[in-house]
Design a protein around this motif. Structure first.
Motif, mmCIF file in Angstrom:
data_model
loop_
_atom_site.group_PDB
_atom_site.id
_atom_site.type_symbol
_atom_site.label_atom_id
_atom_site.label_comp_id
_atom_site.label_asym_id
_atom_site.label_seq_id
_atom_site.Cartn_x
_atom_site.Cartn_y
_atom_site.Cartn_z
ATOM 1 N N LEU A 181 -6.190 16.773 -7.140
ATOM 2 C CA LEU A 181 -6.437 17.725 -8.222
ATOM 3 C C LEU A 181 -6.741 16.963 -9.506
ATOM 4 N N LEU A 182 -7.796 17.375 -10.204
ATOM 5 C CA LEU A 182 -8.164 16.740 -11.474
ATOM 6 C C LEU A 182 -7.462 17.452 -12.624
ATOM 7 N N GLN A 183 -6.655 16.705 -13.368
ATOM 8 C CA GLN A 183 -5.963 17.227 -14.546
ATOM 9 C C GLN A 183 -5.964 16.162 -15.627
ATOM 10 N N ASP A 184 -6.420 16.536 -16.821
ATOM 11 C CA ASP A 184 -6.428 15.616 -17.970
ATOM 12 C C ASP A 184 -7.118 14.299 -17.641
ATOM 13 N N GLY A 185 -8.231 14.399 -16.898
ATOM 14 C CA GLY A 185 -9.032 13.213 -16.610
ATOM 15 C C GLY A 185 -8.492 12.325 -15.514
ATOM 16 N N LYS A 186 -7.450 12.772 -14.809
ATOM 17 C CA LYS A 186 -6.864 11.959 -13.742
ATOM 18 C C LYS A 186 -6.718 12.779 -12.465
ATOM 19 N N TYR A 187 -6.875 12.090 -11.334
ATOM 20 C CA TYR A 187 -6.691 12.724 -10.028
ATOM 21 C C TYR A 187 -5.297 12.422 -9.491
ATOM 22 N N SER A 188 -4.665 13.431 -8.892
ATOM 23 C CA SER A 188 -3.388 13.222 -8.216
ATOM 24 C C SER A 188 -3.302 14.137 -7.001
ATOM 25 N N ASN A 189 -2.544 13.681 -6.023
ATOM 26 C CA ASN A 189 -2.307 14.442 -4.808
ATOM 27 C C ASN A 189 -0.822 14.789 -4.770
ATOM 28 N N LEU A 190 -0.483 16.068 -4.972
ATOM 29 C CA LEU A 190 0.911 16.470 -5.095
ATOM 30 C C LEU A 190 1.676 16.403 -3.779
ATOM 31 N N ALA A 191 0.962 16.310 -2.660
ATOM 32 C CA ALA A 191 1.632 16.170 -1.364
ATOM 33 C C ALA A 191 1.949 14.718 -1.042
ATOM 34 N N LEU A 192 1.438 13.805 -1.861
ATOM 35 C CA LEU A 192 1.585 12.377 -1.607
ATOM 36 C C LEU A 192 2.743 11.837 -2.444
ATOM 37 N N GLY A 193 3.915 11.766 -1.846
ATOM 38 C CA GLY A 193 5.114 11.376 -2.576
ATOM 39 C C GLY A 193 5.170 9.885 -2.864
ATOM 40 N N TYR A 194 5.354 9.541 -4.127
ATOM 41 C CA TYR A 194 5.480 8.125 -4.500
ATOM 42 C C TYR A 194 6.830 7.596 -4.027
ATOM 43 N N GLY A 195 6.823 6.359 -3.501
ATOM 44 C CA GLY A 195 8.031 5.780 -2.946
ATOM 45 C C GLY A 195 8.266 6.144 -1.499
ATOM 46 N N LYS A 196 7.407 7.032 -0.960
ATOM 47 C CA LYS A 196 7.530 7.473 0.428
ATOM 48 C C LYS A 196 6.299 7.123 1.259
ATOM 49 N N GLU A 197 5.174 6.853 0.587
ATOM 50 C CA GLU A 197 3.893 6.704 1.277
ATOM 51 C C GLU A 197 3.234 5.377 0.910
ATOM 52 N N LEU A 198 2.756 4.671 1.919
ATOM 53 C CA LEU A 198 2.026 3.433 1.659
ATOM 54 C C LEU A 198 0.733 3.719 0.899
ATOM 55 N N LEU A 199 0.125 4.860 1.157
ATOM 56 C CA LEU A 199 -1.093 5.213 0.442
ATOM 57 C C LEU A 199 -0.817 5.360 -1.059
ATOM 58 N N ALA A 200 0.307 5.948 -1.410
ATOM 59 C CA ALA A 200 0.670 6.076 -2.824
ATOM 60 C C ALA A 200 0.859 4.705 -3.451
ATOM 61 N N ASP A 201 1.491 3.797 -2.720
ATOM 62 C CA ASP A 201 1.663 2.436 -3.227
ATOM 63 C C ASP A 201 0.314 1.766 -3.470
ATOM 64 N N ASP A 202 -0.621 1.998 -2.564
ATOM 65 C CA ASP A 202 -1.957 1.403 -2.713
ATOM 66 C C ASP A 202 -2.679 1.983 -3.924
ATOM 67 N N LEU A 203 -2.576 3.275 -4.127
ATOM 68 C CA LEU A 203 -3.215 3.908 -5.286
ATOM 69 C C LEU A 203 -2.630 3.379 -6.598
ATOM 70 N N LYS A 204 -1.346 3.057 -6.565
ATOM 71 C CA LYS A 204 -0.685 2.562 -7.782
ATOM 72 C C LYS A 204 -1.268 1.220 -8.240
ATOM 73 N N THR A 205 -1.930 0.493 -7.354
ATOM 74 C CA THR A 205 -2.503 -0.801 -7.732
ATOM 75 C C THR A 205 -3.809 -0.652 -8.505
ATOM 76 N N LEU A 206 -4.396 0.531 -8.538
ATOM 77 C CA LEU A 206 -5.656 0.739 -9.241
ATOM 78 C C LEU A 206 -5.436 0.731 -10.754
ATOM 79 N N SER A 207 -6.443 0.307 -11.479
ATOM 80 C CA SER A 207 -6.354 0.201 -12.934
ATOM 81 C C SER A 207 -6.066 1.558 -13.577
ATOM 82 N N GLY A 208 -5.041 1.603 -14.406
ATOM 83 C CA GLY A 208 -4.713 2.835 -15.122
ATOM 84 C C GLY A 208 -3.894 3.822 -14.330
ATOM 85 N N ALA A 209 -3.613 3.525 -13.055
ATOM 86 C CA ALA A 209 -2.803 4.442 -12.238
ATOM 87 C C ALA A 209 -1.372 4.462 -12.750
ATOM 88 N N GLU A 210 -0.737 5.623 -12.666
ATOM 89 C CA GLU A 210 0.637 5.737 -13.136
ATOM 90 C C GLU A 210 1.414 6.734 -12.287
#
Length: 251
Positions: A181-210
């Protein structure tokens, strides 16, 4: 790990476990159904509606652990604006009619976008027709089939959608990993729990990810009733729009 996460979530949500009354129809998946009975309020001009939640416990055998894997597993990737949303009649998935704004992979020929979660009036569900379960809902209750913890889009939302072609429709890749979902210029997936998913960890390595917080609940108002639903995750990862698109196109 995904299966354990879903079991714990279902246990937290459960007020009453109803044996023999589950409306989930996915082969090989177990479900926990519960009733959230919410007191009525007149202050806002609406009444708080009753929610029947059917929470699936799913063991995924194949998930994308990286953005590259997610990209390569998709038949179609596009930025879309939601034109309409509806639950499939007497079934448990959501259909989205999109306006395609940009395409990054594959082709689009008028396909419907499909999600495995849905919200629909309880009288429209198979469970309502089971007289043993009728006491747990009423004609104004809303049924929430929480198969994968997806955000359920609304008209006007802007999404980045990763689709798998099936039955002439595009289904979200891996049931929950392929919709941002695009909100305030950023994309996020609300079903993708941080700390639970390797994909979330990988996304966190991208520039500006938070890491961002996910609200505990979300609400919908319909026919004078406000219905409140639970979100599964506490946190996810948001990525600046252009950063995510550049990364996808680089693969």
């Amino acid at each position: 790990m995904k299966k354990l996460d879903y079991f714990l979530t279902a246990a937290v949500l459960s007020i009453a476990v109803l044996s023999g009354c589950s409306a989930g129809t996915n082969t090989g998946n177990s479900t926990v159904q519960n009733e959230s009975s919410i007191s009525q309020t007149e202050a806002s001009g609406t009444q708080e509606g009753k929610v029947i939640t059917d929470c699936a416990i799913v063991e995924y055998v194949q998930l994308a652990n990286t953005l590259q894997a997610l990209t390569e597993s998709a038949d179609w990737i596009a930025k879309v604006q939601v034109q309409s949303v509806s639950a499939a009649p007497s079934s448990t998935y959501t259909r989205i009619t999109p306006e395609v704004l940009e395409t990054y992979r594959g082709d689009y020929a008028g396909q419907t976008l499909c999600l495995t979660d849905c919200i629909l009036p309880y009288p429209d569900t198979p469970a309502y027709k089971n007289t043993d379960c009728r006491e747990y809902g009423d004609d104004t209750a809303m049924y929430y089939y929480d198969h994968a913890g997806n955000y359920l889009p609304q008209e006007g939302d802007i999404l980045l959608f990763f689709g798998t072609l099936r039955d002439d429709n595009y289904w979200e890749v891996n049931d929950y990993q392929g919709m941002f979902l695009l909100q305030d210029g950023k994309y996020s997936n609300l079903a993708l729990g941080y700390g639970k998913e390797l994909l979330a960890d990988d996304l966190k390595t991208l520039s500006g990810a938070e890491v961002t917080e996910i609200p505990e609940t979300f609400s919908r108002t319909e026919n004078g009733y406000t219905y409140t639903f639970q979100n599964r995750n506490a946190q996810t990862v948001s990525v600046p729009e252009q950063v995510l698109i550049d990364a996808i196109q680089a693969f």
